[in-house]
Scaffold this active site. Structure first.
Site, PDB file in Angstrom:
ATOM      1  N   PRO A   1       0.814  -1.223   0.000  1.00 50.22           N
ATOM      2  CA  PRO A   1       0.000   0.000   0.000  1.00 50.22           C
ATOM      3  C   PRO A   1       0.843   1.268   0.000  1.00 50.22           C
ATOM      4  CG  PRO A   1      -0.663  -1.494   1.775  1.00 50.22           C
ATOM      5  CD  PRO A   1       0.627  -2.004   1.216  1.00 50.22           C
TER       6      PRO A   1
ATOM      7  N   ASP B   1      -9.918   1.619 -27.100  1.00 51.92           N
ATOM      8  CA  ASP B   1      -9.294   2.892 -27.435  1.00 51.92           C
ATOM      9  C   ASP B   1      -9.743   4.027 -26.526  1.00 51.92           C
ATOM     10  OD1 ASP B   1      -8.675   2.740 -31.012  1.00 51.92           O
ATOM     11  OD2 ASP B   1      -7.568   2.033 -29.281  1.00 51.92           O
TER      12      ASP B   1
HETATM   13  N1  4HQ Z   1      -0.972  -5.253   0.991  1.00 48.26           N
HETATM   14  N2  4HQ Z   1      -1.749  -2.919  -3.024  1.00 48.26           N
HETATM   15  C1  4HQ Z   1       0.964  -6.830   1.268  1.00 48.26           C
HETATM   16  C2  4HQ Z   1      -1.859  -4.462   0.276  1.00 48.26           C
HETATM   17  C3  4HQ Z   1      -1.570  -3.998  -1.105  1.00 48.26           C
HETATM   18  C4  4HQ Z   1      -2.328  -3.053  -1.824  1.00 48.26           C
HETATM   19  C5  4HQ Z   1      -1.227  -5.356   2.412  1.00 48.26           C
HETATM   20  C6  4HQ Z   1       0.247  -5.810   0.440  1.00 48.26           C
HETATM   21  C7  4HQ Z   1      -0.404  -6.357   3.154  1.00 48.26           C
HETATM   22  C8  4HQ Z   1       1.694  -7.442   3.476  1.00 48.26           C
HETATM   23  N3  4HQ Z   1      -0.584  -4.384  -1.913  1.00 48.26           N
HETATM   24  N4  4HQ Z   1       0.949  -6.472   2.677  1.00 48.26           N
HETATM   25  N5  4HQ Z   1      -3.390  -2.406  -1.421  1.00 48.26           N
HETATM   26  O1  4HQ Z   1      -2.883  -4.099   0.799  1.00 48.26           O
HETATM   27  O2  4HQ Z   1      -0.692  -3.719  -3.064  1.00 48.26           O
END
Ligand code: 4HQ
Length: 256
Positions: A89, A169
């Site tokens: 995140p 497109d």
């Molecule tokens: N994660 N976009 C991995 C996510 C997340 C997101 C939370 C990733 C927990 C360990 N990853 N960790 N949103 O929420 O990519």
């Protein structure tokens, strides 16, 4: 394009990689995806991948050594050094521009974390870029990795049929899609817009452009910011100028 995935849940990927467009891309050899179990890069009897956080607090943190060994090992398999992406995140938001940028790499390594996250020293030593699929908290990076792989697969030449890419497109131009209709001609007393059965292809094109604009203005006006407008073709800008006032008035009327 080749994608390598590092995860403690490799089994999550099997049905995804065997199905639909992604499955066909892999079958045709247009896309290669290798999924590795992070635990096979551990060196202790219990194959452990997590530990308590320094400084206390709840939850567990994934330890650095298995990650660093895994990333280095799978990075050495190809010819060039792959681009290494951590799904988190904290990353830059994934959008179509980012998908295109990542699609230019010949090889990616995707790191899918679990628990509270991964020891910061992994990011500092073996990660090129962090990517997030959106502002919400998931339990792991596996679904984000699949989202990225599916979006990337659509950029690989030969994966998406020409008809589909043409239909896309409008989104590629930074707009939402126009509404779609198919048989039957009437559903719940709602008829198909007449222009779509008129056979007038120029009129259909204009209608779709206009509906794409109308949908974007009504549902995602943020997509029509100044940078987005700058990316439109001169023809699309002409259409915008023509229908802007009309569509905006309709959108305002719909709001009431
Ligand atoms: N994660 N976009 C991995 C996510 C997340 C997101 C939370 C990733 C927990 C360990 N990853 N960790 N949103 O929420 O990519």
């Amino acid at each position: 394009m080749r994608v390598q995935v590092l995860t403690i849940f490799p089994e999550l990927f099997a049905p995804f990689l065997a199905t639909s467009l992604v499955g066909r891309a892999i079958e045709k050899g247009l896309l290669e995806v290798r999924v590795h179990d992070l635990r096979s890069f551990t060196e202790d009897r219990h194959r452990s991948v997590d530990d308590e956080p320094y400084g206390g607090g709840g939850g567990m943190v994934m330890t650095a050594p298995p990650w660093i060994r895994a990333v280095r090992a799978v990075s050495e398999e190809g010819e060039e050094r792959p681009w290494r992406v951590l799904l988190s995140p904290q990353g830059a938001r994934l959008d179509e521009a980012k998908v295109r940028e990542l699609g230019e790499k010949s090889e990616l390594v995707l790191l899918c974390g679990r628990y509270e996250g991964i020891d910061e020293r992994v990011r500092l030593t073996v990660v090129d870029e962090e990517v997030s699929i959106g502002d919400y908290v998931l339990s792991g990076g596996e679904l984000p990795a699949m989202v990225l792989i599916e979006a990337l697969s659509r950029q690989v030449p030969g994966v998406v049929k020409l008809a589909d890419s043409v239909a896309n497109d409008s989104f590629r131009a930074g707009l939402l899609d126009y509404p779609h209709y198919t048989r039957p001609p009437v559903v719940e007393e709602l008829a198909v817009p007449e222009v779509l059965t008129s056979g007038d292809h120029a009129a259909i094109r204009r209608w779709r452009q206009r509906e794409a604009l109308r949908a974007t203005l009504a549902k995602r006006p943020d997509l029509l910011g100044s940078e987005a407008l700058a990316r439109l073709t001169p023809e699309q800008r002409r259409v915008i100028d023509q229908v802007w006032g009309q569509v905006r008035d309709e959108a305002r009327r719909d709001e009431k």
